[in-house]
Design a protein around this motif. Structure first.
Motif, PDB file in Angstrom:
ATOM      1  N   LYS A 196       1.335   3.197   4.393  1.00  0.00           N
ATOM      2  CA  LYS A 196       0.749   3.910   5.530  1.00  0.00           C
ATOM      3  C   LYS A 196       0.430   2.954   6.675  1.00  0.00           C
ATOM      4  O   LYS A 196       0.701   3.261   7.829  1.00  0.00           O
ATOM      5  CB  LYS A 196      -0.510   4.650   5.092  1.00  0.00           C
ATOM      6  CG  LYS A 196      -1.169   5.427   6.215  1.00  0.00           C
ATOM      7  CD  LYS A 196      -1.742   6.700   5.705  1.00  0.00           C
ATOM      8  CE  LYS A 196      -2.476   7.455   6.760  1.00  0.00           C
ATOM      9  NZ  LYS A 196      -1.631   8.114   7.711  1.00  0.00           N
ATOM     10  N   GLU A 197      -0.133   1.791   6.352  1.00  0.00           N
ATOM     11  CA  GLU A 197      -0.523   0.836   7.386  1.00  0.00           C
ATOM     12  C   GLU A 197       0.689   0.197   8.063  1.00  0.00           C
ATOM     13  O   GLU A 197       0.716   0.056   9.280  1.00  0.00           O
ATOM     14  CB  GLU A 197      -1.402  -0.255   6.790  1.00  0.00           C
ATOM     15  CG  GLU A 197      -2.779   0.193   6.410  1.00  0.00           C
ATOM     16  CD  GLU A 197      -3.550  -0.865   5.642  1.00  0.00           C
ATOM     17  OE1 GLU A 197      -3.128  -2.041   5.636  1.00  0.00           O
ATOM     18  OE2 GLU A 197      -4.564  -0.514   5.032  1.00  0.00           O
ATOM     19  N   GLU A 198       1.664  -0.207   7.288  1.00  0.00           N
ATOM     20  CA  GLU A 198       2.797  -0.946   7.829  1.00  0.00           C
ATOM     21  C   GLU A 198       3.867  -0.060   8.466  1.00  0.00           C
ATOM     22  O   GLU A 198       4.413  -0.407   9.500  1.00  0.00           O
ATOM     23  CB  GLU A 198       3.440  -1.802   6.737  1.00  0.00           C
ATOM     24  CG  GLU A 198       2.575  -2.931   6.246  1.00  0.00           C
ATOM     25  CD  GLU A 198       2.296  -3.970   7.310  1.00  0.00           C
ATOM     26  OE1 GLU A 198       3.193  -4.261   8.140  1.00  0.00           O
ATOM     27  OE2 GLU A 198       1.170  -4.491   7.320  1.00  0.00           O
ATOM     28  N   PHE A 199       4.177   1.060   7.834  1.00  0.00           N
ATOM     29  CA  PHE A 199       5.327   1.862   8.270  1.00  0.00           C
ATOM     30  C   PHE A 199       4.969   3.302   8.612  1.00  0.00           C
ATOM     31  O   PHE A 199       5.847   4.092   8.932  1.00  0.00           O
ATOM     32  CB  PHE A 199       6.404   1.884   7.171  1.00  0.00           C
ATOM     33  CG  PHE A 199       6.743   0.529   6.645  1.00  0.00           C
ATOM     34  CD1 PHE A 199       7.269  -0.453   7.455  1.00  0.00           C
ATOM     35  CD2 PHE A 199       6.529   0.230   5.315  1.00  0.00           C
ATOM     36  CE1 PHE A 199       7.573  -1.704   6.964  1.00  0.00           C
ATOM     37  CE2 PHE A 199       6.840  -1.013   4.805  1.00  0.00           C
ATOM     38  CZ  PHE A 199       7.363  -1.988   5.628  1.00  0.00           C
ATOM     39  N   TYR A 200       3.689   3.671   8.494  1.00  0.00           N
ATOM     40  CA  TYR A 200       3.225   5.043   8.733  1.00  0.00           C
ATOM     41  C   TYR A 200       3.880   6.042   7.783  1.00  0.00           C
ATOM     42  O   TYR A 200       4.038   7.209   8.120  1.00  0.00           O
ATOM     43  CB  TYR A 200       3.457   5.460  10.191  1.00  0.00           C
ATOM     44  CG  TYR A 200       2.810   4.536  11.187  1.00  0.00           C
ATOM     45  CD1 TYR A 200       1.429   4.529  11.345  1.00  0.00           C
ATOM     46  CD2 TYR A 200       3.567   3.655  11.940  1.00  0.00           C
ATOM     47  CE1 TYR A 200       0.829   3.670  12.247  1.00  0.00           C
ATOM     48  CE2 TYR A 200       2.975   2.786  12.841  1.00  0.00           C
ATOM     49  CZ  TYR A 200       1.602   2.805  12.989  1.00  0.00           C
ATOM     50  OH  TYR A 200       1.009   1.941  13.874  1.00  0.00           O
ATOM     51  N   PHE A 201       4.255   5.591   6.596  1.00  0.00           N
ATOM     52  CA  PHE A 201       4.807   6.480   5.569  1.00  0.00           C
ATOM     53  C   PHE A 201       3.650   7.164   4.841  1.00  0.00           C
ATOM     54  O   PHE A 201       2.642   6.536   4.532  1.00  0.00           O
ATOM     55  CB  PHE A 201       5.637   5.714   4.531  1.00  0.00           C
ATOM     56  CG  PHE A 201       6.953   5.191   5.041  1.00  0.00           C
ATOM     57  CD1 PHE A 201       7.595   5.769   6.120  1.00  0.00           C
ATOM     58  CD2 PHE A 201       7.568   4.129   4.417  1.00  0.00           C
ATOM     59  CE1 PHE A 201       8.815   5.296   6.566  1.00  0.00           C
ATOM     60  CE2 PHE A 201       8.787   3.640   4.851  1.00  0.00           C
ATOM     61  CZ  PHE A 201       9.411   4.225   5.942  1.00  0.00           C
ATOM     62  N   THR A 202       3.827   8.440   4.561  1.00  0.00           N
ATOM     63  CA  THR A 202       2.830   9.185   3.795  1.00  0.00           C
ATOM     64  C   THR A 202       3.524   9.931   2.666  1.00  0.00           C
ATOM     65  O   THR A 202       4.739  10.102   2.682  1.00  0.00           O
ATOM     66  CB  THR A 202       2.086  10.212   4.664  1.00  0.00           C
ATOM     67  OG1 THR A 202       3.018  11.159   5.177  1.00  0.00           O
ATOM     68  CG2 THR A 202       1.348   9.553   5.801  1.00  0.00           C
ATOM     69  N   THR A 203       2.754  10.376   1.721  1.00  0.00           N
ATOM     70  CA  THR A 203       3.304  11.193   0.642  1.00  0.00           C
ATOM     71  C   THR A 203       3.312  12.652   1.089  1.00  0.00           C
ATOM     72  O   THR A 203       2.693  13.005   2.086  1.00  0.00           O
ATOM     73  CB  THR A 203       2.461  11.047  -0.634  1.00  0.00           C
ATOM     74  OG1 THR A 203       1.104  11.377  -0.329  1.00  0.00           O
ATOM     75  CG2 THR A 203       2.527   9.639  -1.178  1.00  0.00           C
ATOM     76  N   LYS A 226       7.233  14.825   8.399  1.00  0.00           N
ATOM     77  CA  LYS A 226       8.532  15.031   7.736  1.00  0.00           C
ATOM     78  C   LYS A 226       9.661  15.025   8.769  1.00  0.00           C
ATOM     79  O   LYS A 226      10.732  14.468   8.526  1.00  0.00           O
ATOM     80  CB  LYS A 226       8.527  16.350   6.960  1.00  0.00           C
ATOM     81  CG  LYS A 226       9.691  16.518   6.054  1.00  0.00           C
ATOM     82  CD  LYS A 226       9.497  17.719   5.151  1.00  0.00           C
ATOM     83  CE  LYS A 226      10.522  17.651   4.033  1.00  0.00           C
ATOM     84  NZ  LYS A 226      10.226  18.607   2.979  1.00  0.00           N
ATOM     85  N   LYS A 227       9.395  15.623   9.911  1.00  0.00           N
ATOM     86  CA  LYS A 227      10.385  15.666  10.993  1.00  0.00           C
ATOM     87  C   LYS A 227      10.702  14.256  11.492  1.00  0.00           C
ATOM     88  O   LYS A 227      11.843  13.953  11.826  1.00  0.00           O
ATOM     89  CB  LYS A 227       9.837  16.534  12.124  1.00  0.00           C
ATOM     90  CG  LYS A 227      10.768  16.745  13.271  1.00  0.00           C
ATOM     91  CD  LYS A 227      10.103  17.671  14.293  1.00  0.00           C
ATOM     92  CE  LYS A 227      10.857  17.720  15.568  1.00  0.00           C
ATOM     93  NZ  LYS A 227      10.170  18.527  16.580  1.00  0.00           N
ATOM     94  N   LEU A 228       9.686  13.392  11.515  1.00  0.00           N
ATOM     95  CA  LEU A 228       9.877  12.011  11.961  1.00  0.00           C
ATOM     96  C   LEU A 228      10.422  11.104  10.849  1.00  0.00           C
ATOM     97  O   LEU A 228      10.670   9.925  11.092  1.00  0.00           O
ATOM     98  CB  LEU A 228       8.550  11.442  12.488  1.00  0.00           C
ATOM     99  CG  LEU A 228       8.006  12.081  13.756  1.00  0.00           C
ATOM    100  CD1 LEU A 228       6.611  11.553  14.048  1.00  0.00           C
ATOM    101  CD2 LEU A 228       8.935  11.813  14.926  1.00  0.00           C
TER     102      LEU A 228
END
Length: 154
Positions: A81-88, A148-150
């Protein structure tokens, strides 16, 4: 540690455990790793993820595996989340539901107390809680759809 190596580690851990709670944690980790493996990672992202997986010390043997790997899963999610803004999946929906529940309960109590001190507070509490949770879930679902769109959902 590469993503494939981490997947192998968790597949082995799945084979050796009988605990449903540990299985749930391992499967959560596997789902994230599988999604990362299938994602088109940039040249910058891939080494950073491998370095993060290596620093988690996933192959270490511990007495309390459930607690250890649950903590490592939280650390890995925070890193992504911090590095790549990825979420579950459903990350924002869950957070929105919690905040909506908290804010809705407070507003419902205030509103109900102004109407009637005894009966109004219970009605205000139930209505505020349910409406707050509903609005929080709707807001979170919208944020999840946007993520999800991003392409930020793993």
């Amino acid at each position: 540690m590469s993503i494939s190596e981490a997947i192998e580690v968790f597949n082995e851990l799945l084979k050796t455990t009988n605990s449903k709670r540990e299985t749930k944690i391992y499967k959560s980790f596997l789902k994230i790793l599988e999604n990362l493996r299938n994602k088109d990672l940039s040249e910058r992202q891939s080494p950073m993820i491998q370095e993060a997986l290596g620093s988690l010390l996933l192959e270490a043997s511990t007495e309390n595996s459930k607690k250890y790997y649950k903590q490592k899963l939280s650390e890995f999610k925070a890193f992504l989340k911090e590095e790549f803004y990825f979420t579950t999946e459903k990350h924002y929906t869950e957070i929105g539901m919690v905040y909506g529940l908290i804010i809705g309960t407070g507003i419902g109590m205030l509103y109900g107390t102004f109407i009637d001190s005894i009966l109004g507070s219970s009605m205000g509490l139930s209505m505020g809680t349910s409406l707050g949770m509903l609005f929080g879930m709707l807001y979170g679902a919208r944020k999840d759809a946007e993520a999800k769109k991003l392409g930020r959902v793993v």
